[in-house]
Design a protein around this motif. Structure first.
Motif, short mmCIF file in Angstrom:
data_model
loop_
_atom_site.label_atom_id
_atom_site.label_comp_id
_atom_site.label_asym_id
_atom_site.label_seq_id
_atom_site.Cartn_x
_atom_site.Cartn_y
_atom_site.Cartn_z
N VAL A 126 0.84 -1.19 0.00
CA VAL A 126 0.00 0.00 0.00
C VAL A 126 0.88 1.25 0.00
O VAL A 126 1.86 1.33 0.74
CB VAL A 126 -0.94 0.01 1.23
N ASP A 127 0.54 2.21 -0.84
CA ASP A 127 1.32 3.45 -0.94
C ASP A 127 1.21 4.25 0.35
O ASP A 127 0.12 4.50 0.86
CB ASP A 127 0.78 4.28 -2.11
N VAL A 128 2.36 4.62 0.89
CA VAL A 128 2.42 5.45 2.09
C VAL A 128 3.03 6.79 1.70
O VAL A 128 4.12 6.85 1.15
CB VAL A 128 3.28 4.78 3.19
N LYS A 129 2.31 7.86 2.00
CA LYS A 129 2.76 9.20 1.62
C LYS A 129 3.87 9.67 2.57
O LYS A 129 3.62 9.94 3.74
CB LYS A 129 1.59 10.18 1.64
N THR A 130 5.07 9.76 2.05
CA THR A 130 6.20 10.28 2.82
C THR A 130 6.72 11.59 2.24
O THR A 130 7.56 12.24 2.85
CB THR A 130 7.35 9.26 2.86
N ASP A 131 6.23 11.96 1.06
CA ASP A 131 6.58 13.24 0.42
C ASP A 131 5.33 14.12 0.46
O ASP A 131 4.41 13.96 -0.35
CB ASP A 131 7.02 13.01 -1.02
N PHE A 132 5.29 15.03 1.42
CA PHE A 132 4.07 15.81 1.64
C PHE A 132 3.79 16.78 0.49
O PHE A 132 2.65 17.23 0.32
CB PHE A 132 4.17 16.59 2.95
N SER A 133 4.80 17.11 -0.29
CA SER A 133 4.59 18.04 -1.41
C SER A 133 3.71 17.42 -2.50
O SER A 133 3.18 18.12 -3.36
CB SER A 133 5.93 18.47 -2.01
N SER A 134 3.56 16.09 -2.47
CA SER A 134 2.73 15.40 -3.47
C SER A 134 1.25 15.43 -3.11
O SER A 134 0.41 15.00 -3.91
CB SER A 134 3.19 13.95 -3.62
N LEU A 135 0.90 15.93 -1.93
CA LEU A 135 -0.48 15.95 -1.47
C LEU A 135 -1.18 17.21 -1.97
O LEU A 135 -0.62 18.31 -1.91
CB LEU A 135 -0.52 15.90 0.06
N ASN A 136 -2.43 17.05 -2.43
CA ASN A 136 -3.17 18.20 -2.95
C ASN A 136 -4.26 18.71 -2.00
O ASN A 136 -4.92 19.71 -2.29
CB ASN A 136 -3.78 17.88 -4.31
N GLY A 137 -4.47 18.00 -0.90
CA GLY A 137 -5.46 18.45 0.08
C GLY A 137 -6.84 17.86 -0.10
O GLY A 137 -7.78 18.23 0.61
N ASN A 138 -6.99 16.94 -1.04
CA ASN A 138 -8.28 16.29 -1.27
C ASN A 138 -8.22 14.79 -1.02
O ASN A 138 -9.04 14.04 -1.54
CB ASN A 138 -8.75 16.55 -2.70
#
Length: 241
Positions: A126-138
């Motif tokens: 499962v993909d775990v977000k470790t690069d917060f810049s890739s998040l768009n807020g949705n």
């Protein structure tokens, strides 16, 4: 020598020893039958403190299987804690042995016994977000991992049902981008275990952008995981089959 009934019981448990969720539900084992199950972790819930007659116990629900075919495993006390100790995560393939069957409204759930053991067979993909810049807020129901920068105290309140719940906040970072985490209800209890400088993984959280900054929410539907071995590089450890 062993009697016929005992031999039948042993053979029955052998048949169940490595059943997955679909196989186990098809077999329809009886109440109090001892079974073992190997399958993918669909979801893990936070541990909860249950108080009854002056005794406090820990309970956690762990859901195995896949969308449309799942089975709940109820873990109490040491087994409940073992899930965190082993860093069991969403998407891991696990083997859980010596579980007791309980029937509920023509369906079944599994409950740990004194002989229950949990092992991770294969790490999560499962993909775990470790690069917060890739998040768009949705984002909804995603997993995120970051280093804890600060932790606030737990503040308690009563909900509309008169039940006492907690809320806390912490700040996490991926090394460049920071995010504020609001911890509600069962997630807030982990604030007492958080320490700046260590890592936290939040499963099934939601993310918004408020004034251009990440706002992360973790409540009863989320899962908080803390541990010394939990880092972006070691999150997906190599586990021998």
């Amino acid at each position: 020598m062993i009697g016929k009934n005992i031999a039948t019981k042993i053979e029955s448990n052998k048949n169940y020893s490595k059943s997955n969720v679909k196989q186990l539900t098809t077999m329809a084992p009886k109440d109090n039958e001892l079974v073992s199950v190997e399958d993918v972790v669909y979801r893990i819930f936070n541990k909860n403190r249950i108080e009854s007659n002056g005794t406090v116990r820990l309970r956690r629900d762990l859901v195995l299987g896949e969308e449309g075919s799942t089975l709940t495993v109820v873990l109490w006390d040491k087994s409940c804690e073992l899930v965190d100790t082993l860093l069991v995560q969403r998407g891991d393939r696990v083997l859980i042995s010596n579980l007791k069957v309980r029937t509920l409204n023509e369906s079944i759930e599994l409950i740990n016994t004194t002989g229950t053991y949990i092992s991770r067979v294969m790490p999560s993909e499962v993909d775990v977000k470790t690069d917060f810049s890739s998040l768009n807020g949705n984002e909804r129901n995603i997993d995120i991992l970051g280093r804890i920068l600060s932790v606030g105290p737990i503040r308690y309140f009563k909900d509309l049902d008169g039940k006492q719940n907690g809320i806390s906040e912490c700040t996490i970072s991926d090394g460049a981008v920071e995010g504020r985490v609001t911890l509600w209800k069962s997630s807030s209890s982990y604030a007492n275990e958080m320490h700046p400088g260590s890592y936290v993984k939040i499963e099934f959280c939601s993310i918004k952008l408020l004034e251009g900054k990440l706002d992360i929410t973790a409540n009863d539907h989320a899962r908080i995981l803390l541990g010394q071995g939990l880092t972006p590089k070691t999150n997906r450890r190599n586990i021998k089959k």
